[in-house]
Write a protein that holds these residues in place. Structure first.
Motif: not given
Length: 245
Positions: A98, A89, A100, A93
């Motif tokens: 960043e 994750k 999603s 990002s």
């Protein structure tokens, strides 16, 4: 449109001309060393041809600033190693402003089970799926508009059969909304099923550019790959390609 006219790279490519248009899903095939990776790097604008010209949307590729290309085209290279001790994750990002992870990518690439795990604790196939997601997220706004150029160098390498098909279905869906796709690999039956065009490379030259049925023939594949090729048809009229020495 992406267009290449008589492009050459010393000892790698010779006099290659091609066109890529909106909604194309091109599979780039050829033996090792035939020039596939070099061609993808040229189309991405990462290297310049020694001869010939390239245009993207009617503008010479060399005239694009790196920042312009970065939001319009993406290239996933064969090998990518993270130098950061990040979770999946965090990596997505970090490399993707960043944003999603879009649901369509999370589902198609089956990433959600290991989003919180460090990259260096993933299997090779899991790492490959993260690399694909990271590559596509780089240009996701352009993809949603159907205006992206997606270049993938052997994305199915290391993926199991299920994830190979899921990836190809995802990429075809992205092409259907207008994006341009070129992916290299060595899976002839995937190309038969999912490509709308095939570019076949041999010794630095583009020896075929056509629909799968015209390119994937026993005589042409046998000559290019230096092995025996047999094409059989199953009870549902699907063509299956077998290779052997």
């Amino acid at each position: 449109m992406l267009r290449a006219q008589a492009i050459s790279l010393e000892n790698r490519l010779s006099n290659v001309s091609l066109d890529l248009i909106s909604a194309d899903a091109v599979h780039l095939l050829g033996p090792n060393g035939s020039g596939k990776s070099s061609l993808l790097n040229l189309l991405a604008g990462l290297i310049s041809p020694h001869q010939g010209q390239l245009w993207l949307e009617g503008r010479e590729l060399s005239q694009y600033a790196p920042a312009e290309l970065a939001i319009q085209r993406c290239l996933m290279e064969q090998t990518q190693q993270s130098v950061f001790a990040l979770t999946v994750k965090e990596s997505l990002s970090f490399f993707c402003a960043e944003r999603s992870l879009p649901d369509v990518l999370e589902q198609a690439l089956d990433i959600s089970p290991f989003l919180q795990r460090p990259l260096n604790q993933l299997s090779g196939g899991e790492q490959r799926r993260v690399q694909i997601a990271r590559c596509l997220m780089q240009v996701w706004p352009a993809i949603e508009q159907g205006r992206a150029l997606i270049l993938l160098d052997e994305p199915v390498q290391g993926l199991d059969f299920s994830h190979q098909h899921r990836l190809c279905e995802l990429l075809n869906e992205l092409a259907r909304i207008g994006n341009m796709l070129v992916m290299s690999h060595h899976q002839l039956n995937l190309a038969e099923r999912y490509a709308n065009r095939i570019w076949l490379m041999h010794q630095g030259q583009l020896v075929a550019d056509d629909i799968p049925k015209q390119v994937l023939t026993e005589s042409l594949l046998s000559r290019v790959f230096c092995c025996n090729v047999r094409i059989v048809t199953d009870t549902e009229q699907n063509r299956l390609i077998q290779t052997y020495l």
